[in-house]
Design a protein around this motif. Sequence first.
Motif, mmCIF file in Angstrom:
data_model
loop_
_atom_site.group_PDB
_atom_site.id
_atom_site.type_symbol
_atom_site.label_atom_id
_atom_site.label_comp_id
_atom_site.label_asym_id
_atom_site.label_seq_id
_atom_site.Cartn_x
_atom_site.Cartn_y
_atom_site.Cartn_z
ATOM 1 N N THR A 7 -10.033 -13.759 9.929
ATOM 2 C CA THR A 7 -8.592 -13.562 10.369
ATOM 3 C C THR A 7 -7.658 -14.538 8.589
ATOM 4 O O THR A 7 -7.028 -14.097 8.581
ATOM 5 N N VAL A 8 -8.496 -14.811 8.231
ATOM 6 C CA VAL A 8 -8.105 -16.026 6.889
ATOM 7 C C VAL A 8 -7.731 -14.280 6.074
ATOM 8 O O VAL A 8 -7.459 -14.532 4.876
ATOM 9 N N LEU A 9 -9.554 -13.914 6.072
ATOM 10 C CA LEU A 9 -9.456 -13.363 5.135
ATOM 11 C C LEU A 9 -8.140 -12.089 5.220
ATOM 12 O O LEU A 9 -7.184 -11.865 3.814
ATOM 13 N N ARG A 10 -7.332 -11.149 6.156
ATOM 14 C CA ARG A 10 -7.291 -10.574 6.189
ATOM 15 C C ARG A 10 -6.083 -11.289 6.230
ATOM 16 O O ARG A 10 -5.441 -10.362 6.081
ATOM 17 N N SER A 11 -5.699 -11.737 6.834
ATOM 18 C CA SER A 11 -3.958 -13.039 6.228
ATOM 19 C C SER A 11 -3.954 -12.652 4.653
ATOM 20 O O SER A 11 -2.766 -12.215 4.695
ATOM 21 N N MET A 12 -4.873 -13.176 3.945
ATOM 22 C CA MET A 12 -4.171 -13.072 2.503
ATOM 23 C C MET A 12 -4.269 -11.782 2.171
ATOM 24 O O MET A 12 -3.153 -11.645 1.805
ATOM 25 N N HIS A 13 -5.284 -10.846 3.145
ATOM 26 C CA HIS A 13 -4.997 -9.227 2.394
ATOM 27 C C HIS A 13 -3.460 -8.765 2.525
ATOM 28 O O HIS A 13 -2.645 -8.421 1.700
ATOM 29 N N ASP A 14 -3.512 -9.113 4.065
ATOM 30 C CA ASP A 14 -1.923 -8.384 4.262
ATOM 31 C C ASP A 14 -0.873 -9.244 4.105
ATOM 32 O O ASP A 14 0.254 -8.561 3.229
ATOM 33 N N LEU A 15 -0.959 -10.761 3.835
ATOM 34 C CA LEU A 15 0.607 -11.039 3.777
ATOM 35 C C LEU A 15 0.703 -11.034 1.916
ATOM 36 O O LEU A 15 2.016 -11.113 1.276
ATOM 37 N N GLY A 16 -0.664 -11.178 0.962
ATOM 38 C CA GLY A 16 -0.712 -11.632 -0.367
ATOM 39 C C GLY A 16 0.688 -9.510 -0.605
ATOM 40 O O GLY A 16 1.134 -9.907 -1.453
ATOM 41 N N ALA A 18 2.075 -7.853 1.577
ATOM 42 C CA ALA A 18 3.574 -8.147 2.173
ATOM 43 C C ALA A 18 4.398 -8.066 0.691
ATOM 44 O O ALA A 18 5.642 -8.047 0.593
ATOM 45 N N ALA A 19 4.026 -9.481 -0.144
ATOM 46 C CA ALA A 19 5.356 -10.458 -0.363
ATOM 47 C C ALA A 19 5.115 -9.607 -1.767
ATOM 48 O O ALA A 19 6.692 -8.648 -2.825
ATOM 49 N N TRP A 20 3.678 -8.838 -2.082
ATOM 50 C CA TRP A 20 4.131 -7.958 -4.051
ATOM 51 C C TRP A 20 4.671 -6.752 -3.517
ATOM 52 O O TRP A 20 5.659 -6.405 -4.078
ATOM 53 N N PHE A 21 4.679 -5.728 -2.349
ATOM 54 C CA PHE A 21 5.359 -5.223 -2.150
ATOM 55 C C PHE A 21 7.159 -4.898 -2.015
ATOM 56 O O PHE A 21 7.543 -4.524 -2.237
ATOM 57 N N GLY A 22 7.289 -6.483 -0.813
ATOM 58 C CA GLY A 22 8.412 -6.012 -0.866
ATOM 59 C C GLY A 22 9.796 -7.035 -1.399
ATOM 60 O O GLY A 22 10.660 -6.438 -2.365
ATOM 61 N N GLY A 23 8.266 -8.172 -2.437
ATOM 62 C CA GLY A 23 9.306 -8.178 -4.272
ATOM 63 C C GLY A 23 9.932 -7.324 -4.885
ATOM 64 O O GLY A 23 10.832 -7.324 -5.060
ATOM 65 N N ASN A 24 8.836 -6.915 -5.307
ATOM 66 C CA ASN A 24 9.179 -5.244 -5.948
ATOM 67 C C ASN A 24 10.341 -4.459 -5.328
ATOM 68 O O ASN A 24 10.863 -3.862 -6.293
ATOM 69 N N LEU A 25 10.664 -4.162 -4.051
ATOM 70 C CA LEU A 25 11.766 -3.723 -3.716
ATOM 71 C C LEU A 25 12.497 -4.004 -3.585
ATOM 72 O O LEU A 25 13.456 -3.330 -4.130
ATOM 73 N N LEU A 157 3.165 2.272 -4.895
ATOM 74 C CA LEU A 157 2.408 2.554 -4.951
ATOM 75 C C LEU A 157 1.313 1.235 -3.999
ATOM 76 O O LEU A 157 0.574 1.655 -2.752
ATOM 77 N N THR A 158 2.402 0.046 -3.651
ATOM 78 C CA THR A 158 2.293 -1.220 -2.821
ATOM 79 C C THR A 158 2.476 -0.314 -0.965
ATOM 80 O O THR A 158 1.708 -0.838 -0.317
ATOM 81 N N ALA A 159 3.130 0.139 -1.034
ATOM 82 C CA ALA A 159 3.831 1.365 -0.073
ATOM 83 C C ALA A 159 2.331 1.893 0.187
ATOM 84 O O ALA A 159 2.003 1.910 1.539
ATOM 85 N N VAL A 160 1.698 2.673 -0.719
ATOM 86 C CA VAL A 160 0.683 3.747 0.127
ATOM 87 C C VAL A 160 -0.227 2.378 0.091
ATOM 88 O O VAL A 160 -1.120 2.705 1.378
ATOM 89 N N LEU A 161 -0.472 1.664 -0.285
ATOM 90 C CA LEU A 161 -1.623 0.110 0.252
ATOM 91 C C LEU A 161 -1.607 -0.062 1.661
ATOM 92 O O LEU A 161 -2.910 -0.349 1.937
ATOM 93 N N ILE A 162 -0.475 -0.231 1.774
ATOM 94 C CA ILE A 162 -0.049 -0.756 2.653
ATOM 95 C C ILE A 162 -0.105 0.088 4.340
ATOM 96 O O ILE A 162 -1.686 0.123 5.119
ATOM 97 N N VAL A 163 -0.150 1.093 3.447
ATOM 98 C CA VAL A 163 -0.673 3.024 4.885
ATOM 99 C C VAL A 163 -1.850 2.856 4.871
ATOM 100 O O VAL A 163 -2.615 2.789 6.048
ATOM 101 N N LEU A 164 -2.843 2.719 3.967
ATOM 102 C CA LEU A 164 -4.280 2.741 3.988
ATOM 103 C C LEU A 164 -4.813 1.561 4.844
ATOM 104 O O LEU A 164 -6.016 1.733 5.092
ATOM 105 N N ALA A 165 -4.292 0.545 4.154
ATOM 106 C CA ALA A 165 -4.630 -1.078 5.165
ATOM 107 C C ALA A 165 -5.145 -1.059 6.675
ATOM 108 O O ALA A 165 -5.768 -1.108 6.965
ATOM 109 N N ALA A 166 -3.398 0.019 6.852
ATOM 110 C CA ALA A 166 -3.646 0.220 8.652
ATOM 111 C C ALA A 166 -4.718 1.695 9.027
ATOM 112 O O ALA A 166 -5.198 1.387 9.579
#
Length: 197
Positions: A7-16, A18-25, A157-166
């Motif tokens: 859960t910790v690893l998945r949270s780091m993966h997802d939150l990191g 999300a911040a990367w994508f959201g900040g750039n956008l 690119l980070t949006a595509v990464l979010i889709v692949l993570a899903a």
Amino acid sequence: MSNDQHTVLRSMHDLGLAAWFGGNLMGAVGLNKAAAAAKDSTERTRLSSIGWGAWGPVQAAAIGAHLIGSVGMLRADRGRVATESGATLNTVVKSVLTVSAIVTTATSGAFGAKIGAKSVSGGVPSATATEPSAGTPADVADAQKAQKPLQWVNPALTAVLIVLAAQQGEQQRTASTVRGAFGAGLTSLKAAVLKAA
């Protein structure tokens, strides 16, 4: 690996991510547009550079968290990734895109630093944060022209990464369901054999 660690690893993966994508956008859509609204044309790149400079350390931490989570999850799921073709392909594509996103983020940051160095030390006239005007020095104008497409490449690119993570999450869920059904079937078979004996 325990469920808590996963859960910790998945949270780091997802939150990191999300911040990367959201900040750039937000930077491309909001920050650069707000800076472009400055009435003094010499303030546009300076204001944008201040905002992006403040975001830089947060973005670096987000990318680091995402990478730690990604590597940890890959280690935890290495058996499934190695044996399931869909999981293998997803992981390879996701890895290539992650490296590409890191490269474009670093490249964009380098151009932004070049623009910022000139803008903060002295007034640099500019049409917008990423578009030069007739009075923009050539080196800053070149950096702006390179920066303009990159501001959209990074969130893409980070949006595509979010889709692949899903997609990976769905693959894991499906694999767990199949394993659960298979395990329940084996338990029922074992009970039937023991009852018959």
